[in-house]
Enzyme design. Structure first.
Site, PDB file in Angstrom:
ATOM      1  N   SER A 145      38.914  40.881  39.854  1.00  0.00           N
ATOM      2  CA  SER A 145      37.874  39.861  39.973  1.00  0.00           C
ATOM      3  C   SER A 145      36.524  40.514  39.709  1.00  0.00           C
ATOM      4  O   SER A 145      36.364  41.731  39.896  1.00  0.00           O
ATOM      5  CB  SER A 145      37.888  39.242  41.372  1.00  0.00           C
ATOM      6  N   TYR A 158      37.992  39.903  50.669  1.00  0.00           N
ATOM      7  CA  TYR A 158      38.470  39.571  49.331  1.00  0.00           C
ATOM      8  C   TYR A 158      37.896  40.536  48.294  1.00  0.00           C
ATOM      9  O   TYR A 158      38.635  41.084  47.468  1.00  0.00           O
ATOM     10  CB  TYR A 158      38.087  38.134  48.978  1.00  0.00           C
TER      11      TYR A 158
END
Length: 263
Positions: A145, A158
């Site tokens: 990501s 995350y």
């Protein structure tokens, strides 16, 4: 039309019931690869498997599994071995995020996120990497990501898990050079999937929201280059942001990201 055939290979795709995982399955099947679809929702996997078989004539196998359970990767390898299914490509896509201050996060959710986003990726990769490298025709793809490129207040766990995924994948790419295995970490920004439904807020959306097709196409094209890069950021704006995050002072990046994510 497909420009490169993957016929004669089999791709294992995690988180394949929707979003990026479903799109990976469609694009690999369109190029002739058999696919093994893994997620928790068997009904969705079976529907997708039937569609891929009918449209592309490939063998599509649906397997329901909770990859957040310890040892799930080795268990999946053993199950496929018992079925006589050899995997040439592993696409580690399964994962989820949450939004909010770390202090307020549910400890069980934190543990599950780390187990799925970190432990399962390492477990699956270690379980399948020897055969992937020995075969020489396939690939290892992980979905990281843009959150991997800087601390992410309000999405602290995350972002940290995706930093692990990016670092692990790039290191493996170096370690397996010369084997013929293509190794790639793809880092998208926000994508129009169920991700934000799970997160529970659109406050985590920063920048242009891409389609799954655009992200998977970018990953596939990078993978198919004569020299596959160890990582790629999907989307020009995301690439510029990732570079800026690496060049700017760390404290400035932290404050900017915190404001953007409404920490």
């Amino acid at each position: 039309m497909p420009t490169l055939s993957y016929r004669g290979t089999c791709a294992l795709i995690t988180g394949a019931s929707a979003g990026l995982g479903e799109e990976f399955a469609r694009q690999w099947a369109a190029r002739g690869a058999d696919v093994v679809l893994v997620a928790r929702r068997l009904d969705r996997l079976e529907t997708l498997a039937a569609e891929l078989h009918e449209e592309y004539g490939v063998t599509a196998t649906a397997i329901a599994a909770d990859l957040a359970e310890p040892g799930a990767g080795a268990g999946l390898r053993d199950e496929l071995g018992a079925r006589g299914i050899a995997v040439q490509t592993l696409i580690n896509n399964a994962g989820f995020g949450s939004h909010g201050a770390f202090l307020t996060q549910d400890p069980e959710q934190i543990s599950r996120m780390i187990q799925l986003n970190v432990c399962a990726v390492a477990d699956l990769t270690r379980a399948f990497l020897p055969s992937l490298a020995a075969d020489g025709r396939g690939a290892l793809v992980t979905v990281a990501s843009t959150a991997a490129y800087q601390p992410t207040p309000a999405m602290a766990v995350y972002g940290a898990t995706k930093a692990f995924v990016l670092s692990l994948t790039e290191a493996i790419a170096y370690e397996t050079r010369g084997t013929g295995l293509r190794v790639l970490a793809v880092s998208p920004g926000p994508v129009e999937t169920e991700f934000f439904d799970v997160v529970g807020t659109r406050d985590a959306v920063v920048g242009h929201v891409a389609t799954p097709a655009a992200v998977v196409t970018a990953a596939r094209r990078a993978l198919e280059r004569p020299r596959t890069p160890p990582s790629v950021v999907a989307g020009l704006g995301n690439r510029l942001s990732a570079v800026a995050a690496q060049l700017a002072p760390r404290r400035f990046v932290l404050a900017t990201t915190g404001r953007a994510l409404k920490a």
